[in-house]
Design an enzyme around this catalytic site. Structure first.
Site, PDB file in Angstrom:
ATOM      1  CB  THR A 164      -0.838   0.056   1.289  1.00 55.57           C
ATOM      2  OG1 THR A 164      -1.559  -1.145   1.388  1.00 55.57           O
ATOM      3  CG2 THR A 164      -1.762   1.245   1.317  1.00 55.57           C
ATOM      4  NE  ARG A 195      -7.424  -8.776   1.568  1.00 55.10           N
ATOM      5  CZ  ARG A 195      -6.475  -7.878   1.741  1.00 55.10           C
ATOM      6  NH1 ARG A 195      -6.348  -6.863   0.900  1.00 55.10           N
ATOM      7  NH2 ARG A 195      -5.646  -7.935   2.755  1.00 55.10           N
ATOM      8  CB  VAL A 196     -12.283  -4.717   2.002  1.00 49.72           C
ATOM      9  CG1 VAL A 196     -11.864  -3.323   2.451  1.00 49.72           C
ATOM     10  CG2 VAL A 196     -13.336  -4.627   0.902  1.00 49.72           C
ATOM     11  N   GLY A 197      -8.915  -4.888   2.446  1.00 50.10           N
ATOM     12  CA  GLY A 197      -7.855  -4.883   3.456  1.00 50.10           C
ATOM     13  C   GLY A 197      -7.995  -3.695   4.393  1.00 50.10           C
ATOM     14  CG  ASP A 198      -4.387  -2.153   5.978  1.00 47.36           C
ATOM     15  OD1 ASP A 198      -4.210  -3.008   5.088  1.00 47.36           O
ATOM     16  OD2 ASP A 198      -3.624  -1.188   6.163  1.00 47.36           O
ATOM     17  CB  THR A 218       2.249  -0.579   3.958  1.00 41.17           C
ATOM     18  OG1 THR A 218       2.426  -1.517   2.893  1.00 41.17           O
ATOM     19  CG2 THR A 218       3.582  -0.344   4.624  1.00 41.17           C
ATOM     20  N   GLY A 219       1.135  -3.516   4.722  1.00 38.76           N
ATOM     21  CA  GLY A 219       1.416  -4.880   5.163  1.00 38.76           C
ATOM     22  C   GLY A 219       0.186  -5.746   5.015  1.00 38.76           C
TER      23      GLY A 219
HETATM   24  N1  GLY Z   1      -2.279  -3.478   3.215  1.00 37.64           N
HETATM   25  C1  GLY Z   1      -2.987  -3.718   2.049  1.00 37.64           C
HETATM   26  C2  GLY Z   1      -3.939  -4.800   2.120  1.00 37.64           C
HETATM   27  O1  GLY Z   1      -3.855  -5.675   2.959  1.00 37.64           O
HETATM   28  O2  GLY Z   1      -4.820  -4.821   1.277  1.00 37.64           O
END
Ligand code: GLY
Length: 317
Positions: A149, A177-180, A200-201
């Protein structure tokens, strides 16, 4: 006084652009948006915007967010397809009182209505990575080595702070799918009275600690951004390992409203870009150490050249 800090080397050109704007007295919202757009538009960064790697259905679904630290306005899009600059859509959404976080088709409909640029975000290069991965049959989804990210925190001359993120998320993720990154408090947070942070991660693990908010909360208690990042990352890393046996990649950047900044990570290879009224835009490499302490040094010319060479190398299928 102004400043801007961002995750990964890939943010350097954006930070340079944003820094130039801030020096001329630009608003932190304009600077952070312009900086993130720069990363979204560059086709060789395979985890953000155009050229981002697709989900398992070979679709590029993008997540992005924007937060205004004066008003605490937040806007975000998740799993949006076929729009060039998700961060600008997120910023536009942040001005809405309700319906300010939109996903998938709803986000696309909003972007269309508002006249944002449509673009097929799937490049031939991304398709080649997809075919290669299919052949390799890798099972575990991980953030891409070396970059994921783009997250930024920005402070302008008037003391306004903003945070913004943009990502294509995990390569081969499930559709939807949704991340942070579009989740306030996890991927980003900004409060002009205190400071901002961005992550990020591995989104699934970053979200477990609401980690960007936690860093801002620690800065509010008086911690320097460096201490706040190290404490929050160290604690989440330990908790995850104790309770679940392992922790995903966790890397954070932060800046307070005095322009002081900090970073922390639990992985090797994390880089970040930073600029301020007293510091030219630079890239640093971070090394995690004992007790979550992190050290960093400026990236060498050789490292910078090698970075670009590997990003732009042909994909061997
Ligand atoms: N950090 C980005 C994600 O997990 O989508």
């Amino acid at each position: 006084m102004w400043g801007m800090i961002a995750t990964w080397r890939m943010a350097l050109e954006g930070v340079t652009k944003g820094a130039g704007m801030l020096e001329q007295g630009a608003d932190a919202g304009d600077a952070v948006e312009a900086a993130i757009r720069e990363v979204e538009d560059f086709p060789y960064y395979k985890s953000v915007g155009y050229g981002g790697l697709p989900n398992e259905d070979m679709e590029v679904e993008l997540d992005a967010a924007y937060m205004d630290g004066d008003t605490l306005d937040v806007g975000a899009v998740a799993a949006i397809r076929d729009y060039a600059n998700p961060v600008s859509i997120a910023r536009r959404l942040s001005r809405e009182k309700v319906n300010s976080v939109l996903v998938g088709e709803g986000a696309e409909r909003f972007a269309h209505k508002e006249g944002f640029e449509r673009k097929n975000m799937l490049t031939d290069r991304a398709k080649a990575f997809y075919r290669k991965r299919k052949k390799e049959d890798e099972q575990e989804l991980r953030p891409y080595a070396g970059h994921d990210t783009v997250g930024m925190v920005c402070l302008d001359c008037k003391g306004k702070m903003t945070a913004a993120t943009s990502t294509s998320g995990l390569f081969m993720k499930k559709k939807g799918r949704v991340g942070d990154s579009p989740i306030v408090g996890s991927g980003f947070y900004a409060d002009s009275k205190v400071g901002g942070a961005s992550a990020t991660g591995l989104g699934e693990d970053l979200m477990k600690g609401c980690i960007s908010y936690e860093i801002v909360r620690l800065m509010k208690e008086g911690l320097h951004p460096q201490e706040a990042c190290e404490r929050a990352v160290g604690l989440l890393d330990r908790e995850l390992k104790e309770r679940r046996g392992k922790a995903g990649d966790l890397s954070l950047i932060a800046m307070n409203n005095k322009g002081e900044w900090g970073v922390a990570t639990n992985i090797q290879g994390f880089s970040f870009a930073v600029a301020s009224w007293g510091e030219e835009p630079k890239v640093y490499l971070v090394t995690p150490g004992e007790d979550s302490r992190c050290t960093f040094e400026e990236a060498s010319q050789e490292w910078m050249e090698d970075y670009m060479r590997t990003r732009m190398a042909p994909v061997e299928e």
